[in-house]
Design a protein around this motif. Sequence first.
Motif, mmCIF file in Angstrom:
data_model
loop_
_atom_site.group_PDB
_atom_site.id
_atom_site.type_symbol
_atom_site.label_atom_id
_atom_site.label_comp_id
_atom_site.label_asym_id
_atom_site.label_seq_id
_atom_site.Cartn_x
_atom_site.Cartn_y
_atom_site.Cartn_z
ATOM 1 N N HIS A 158 0.819 -1.214 0.000
ATOM 2 C CA HIS A 158 0.000 0.000 0.000
ATOM 3 C C HIS A 158 0.850 1.260 0.000
ATOM 4 O O HIS A 158 0.489 2.266 -0.602
ATOM 5 C CB HIS A 158 -0.972 -0.003 1.191
ATOM 6 C CG HIS A 158 -2.061 -1.004 1.010
ATOM 7 N ND1 HIS A 158 -2.550 -1.758 2.048
ATOM 8 C CD2 HIS A 158 -2.743 -1.383 -0.097
ATOM 9 C CE1 HIS A 158 -3.499 -2.564 1.580
ATOM 10 N NE2 HIS A 158 -3.625 -2.361 0.278
ATOM 11 N N TYR A 159 1.985 1.179 0.672
ATOM 12 C CA TYR A 159 2.910 2.310 0.651
ATOM 13 C C TYR A 159 3.366 2.568 -0.788
ATOM 14 O O TYR A 159 3.385 3.694 -1.263
ATOM 15 C CB TYR A 159 4.112 1.998 1.551
ATOM 16 C CG TYR A 159 5.181 3.044 1.509
ATOM 17 C CD1 TYR A 159 5.132 4.138 2.364
ATOM 18 C CD2 TYR A 159 6.227 2.952 0.597
ATOM 19 C CE1 TYR A 159 6.113 5.108 2.316
ATOM 20 C CE2 TYR A 159 7.203 3.915 0.537
ATOM 21 C CZ TYR A 159 7.153 4.987 1.403
ATOM 22 O OH TYR A 159 8.113 5.950 1.339
ATOM 23 N N GLN A 160 3.695 1.479 -1.504
ATOM 24 C CA GLN A 160 4.145 1.643 -2.891
ATOM 25 C C GLN A 160 3.016 2.153 -3.778
ATOM 26 O O GLN A 160 3.225 2.972 -4.662
ATOM 27 C CB GLN A 160 4.706 0.326 -3.404
ATOM 28 C CG GLN A 160 5.949 -0.007 -2.597
ATOM 29 C CD GLN A 160 6.721 -1.202 -3.097
ATOM 30 O OE1 GLN A 160 6.339 -1.835 -4.061
ATOM 31 N NE2 GLN A 160 7.806 -1.503 -2.432
ATOM 32 N N GLN A 161 1.796 1.675 -3.481
ATOM 33 C CA GLN A 161 0.642 2.138 -4.251
ATOM 34 C C GLN A 161 0.415 3.637 -4.021
ATOM 35 O O GLN A 161 0.073 4.378 -4.937
ATOM 36 C CB GLN A 161 -0.589 1.338 -3.816
ATOM 37 C CG GLN A 161 -1.704 1.340 -4.832
ATOM 38 C CD GLN A 161 -2.758 0.294 -4.484
ATOM 39 O OE1 GLN A 161 -2.635 -0.455 -3.514
ATOM 40 N NE2 GLN A 161 -3.809 0.263 -5.267
ATOM 41 N N TRP A 162 0.626 4.060 -2.764
ATOM 42 C CA TRP A 162 0.490 5.491 -2.449
ATOM 43 C C TRP A 162 1.449 6.294 -3.329
ATOM 44 O O TRP A 162 1.078 7.316 -3.904
ATOM 45 C CB TRP A 162 0.759 5.746 -0.959
ATOM 46 C CG TRP A 162 0.483 7.171 -0.554
ATOM 47 C CD1 TRP A 162 -0.691 7.672 -0.074
ATOM 48 C CD2 TRP A 162 1.394 8.288 -0.633
ATOM 49 N NE1 TRP A 162 -0.571 9.026 0.155
ATOM 50 C CE2 TRP A 162 0.692 9.424 -0.182
ATOM 51 C CE3 TRP A 162 2.726 8.437 -1.034
ATOM 52 C CZ2 TRP A 162 1.275 10.695 -0.112
ATOM 53 C CZ3 TRP A 162 3.303 9.710 -0.987
ATOM 54 C CH2 TRP A 162 2.593 10.819 -0.520
ATOM 55 N N HIS A 163 2.702 5.825 -3.455
ATOM 56 C CA HIS A 163 3.689 6.551 -4.260
ATOM 57 C C HIS A 163 3.319 6.554 -5.736
ATOM 58 O O HIS A 163 3.549 7.551 -6.428
ATOM 59 C CB HIS A 163 5.093 6.005 -4.009
ATOM 60 C CG HIS A 163 5.675 6.601 -2.767
ATOM 61 N ND1 HIS A 163 6.330 7.803 -2.749
ATOM 62 C CD2 HIS A 163 5.589 6.202 -1.480
ATOM 63 C CE1 HIS A 163 6.661 8.106 -1.507
ATOM 64 N NE2 HIS A 163 6.227 7.146 -0.721
ATOM 65 N N THR A 164 2.736 5.467 -6.198
ATOM 66 C CA THR A 164 2.290 5.445 -7.592
ATOM 67 C C THR A 164 1.204 6.503 -7.808
ATOM 68 O O THR A 164 1.260 7.297 -8.746
ATOM 69 C CB THR A 164 1.742 4.042 -7.945
ATOM 70 O OG1 THR A 164 2.748 3.093 -7.622
ATOM 71 C CG2 THR A 164 1.395 3.939 -9.423
ATOM 72 N N PHE A 165 0.222 6.545 -6.893
ATOM 73 C CA PHE A 165 -0.837 7.564 -7.003
ATOM 74 C C PHE A 165 -0.255 8.975 -6.904
ATOM 75 O O PHE A 165 -0.701 9.883 -7.601
ATOM 76 C CB PHE A 165 -1.889 7.384 -5.905
ATOM 77 C CG PHE A 165 -2.898 6.302 -6.191
ATOM 78 C CD1 PHE A 165 -3.586 6.253 -7.397
ATOM 79 C CD2 PHE A 165 -3.187 5.338 -5.228
ATOM 80 C CE1 PHE A 165 -4.532 5.260 -7.648
ATOM 81 C CE2 PHE A 165 -4.129 4.338 -5.470
ATOM 82 C CZ PHE A 165 -4.798 4.304 -6.682
ATOM 83 N N SER A 166 0.757 9.144 -6.033
ATOM 84 C CA SER A 166 1.275 10.500 -5.811
ATOM 85 C C SER A 166 1.985 11.026 -7.055
ATOM 86 O O SER A 166 2.065 12.234 -7.254
ATOM 87 C CB SER A 166 2.199 10.534 -4.592
ATOM 88 O OG SER A 166 3.467 10.054 -4.922
ATOM 89 N N GLN A 167 2.488 10.096 -7.896
ATOM 90 C CA GLN A 167 3.203 10.542 -9.097
ATOM 91 C C GLN A 167 2.319 10.564 -10.341
ATOM 92 O O GLN A 167 2.769 10.950 -11.411
ATOM 93 C CB GLN A 167 4.409 9.628 -9.333
ATOM 94 C CG GLN A 167 5.562 9.967 -8.390
ATOM 95 C CD GLN A 167 6.381 8.757 -8.019
ATOM 96 O OE1 GLN A 167 6.467 7.809 -8.785
ATOM 97 N NE2 GLN A 167 6.964 8.785 -6.837
#
Length: 261
Positions: A233-242
């Motif tokens: 989920h942390y990695q998914q957050w970064h994908t959404f943030s970019q």
Amino acid sequence: MSEAWITLATNDRYAQGALTLLNSLHSSGTNRKIHCLITNEISTSVRQELEAKFDEVTVVDVFNSNDSDNLALIGRPDLGVTFTKFHCWRLTQYTKAVFLDADTMVIRNSDELFERPDFSAAADIGWPDMFNSGVFVFSPSLETYRALVALATSSGSFDGGDQGLLNEYFSNWRDLPSAHRLPFIYNMTAGEFYSYAAAYRKYGAQTKIVHFIGAEKPWSSNTREIGIHKSEHYQQWHTFSQQKFSPTKKVQEPRSSQVSH
Ligand code: UDP
Ligand code: MN
């Protein structure tokens, strides 16, 4: 009838969370408006970005509990400012709204939340007889807003933050009909309790809204030290943030024409 997702960012750090939440909501294909409450602490450039991307941005006054004793008890001296959240009850242009903390992300369409009654929330993982105030369904009301401010001024919050005060105000939540109790998948907070890992393996794929509770947020710099940078989920957050901004057209259908989910 008008309905909206509402979040709050009082500074540029939490604004990163709000913008990522916004991207996640767009990806979920929501047809509701997305509204951000901000305060004057936000820098001009970030404010302009928020105004360009959110459907609505409203500047509100900082409302702080200034309750260092109770905030020390929960180890979060930063949370007094979360009283600012109460301003969401003033958005009476909406008949129904869903408040989402800026440290949440919507990973699957959750528009059915708007069918929930006022007031609905999910259990807190620390004390499940109270609700977690990071995701809640409500009907904006000046009367409720004034009552919350009055309670904040008269007795304060038992944890120093918004969650204590909201649980005090909606103190019958535990005993309300089950529709008022949101399933955990709408406010999924990773836990350390021994039953979590196996349950997550079995049910984790059903998760719709992830909530990064605690002092370490996905946008904090030291997430590597505490190991959460590996979580999916942390990695998914970064994908959404970019993600590049791609607004969806908001055509809210009248309630009567909506099929049940
Ligand atoms: N918040 C904010 N600025 C702050 C602290 C909090 O804007 O300095 C807002 C933000 O929307 C945040 C919410 O208040 O998500 C609740 O705080 P937080 O999520 O940090 O609390 P937790 O979920 O960790 O208890
Ligand atoms: Mn939160």
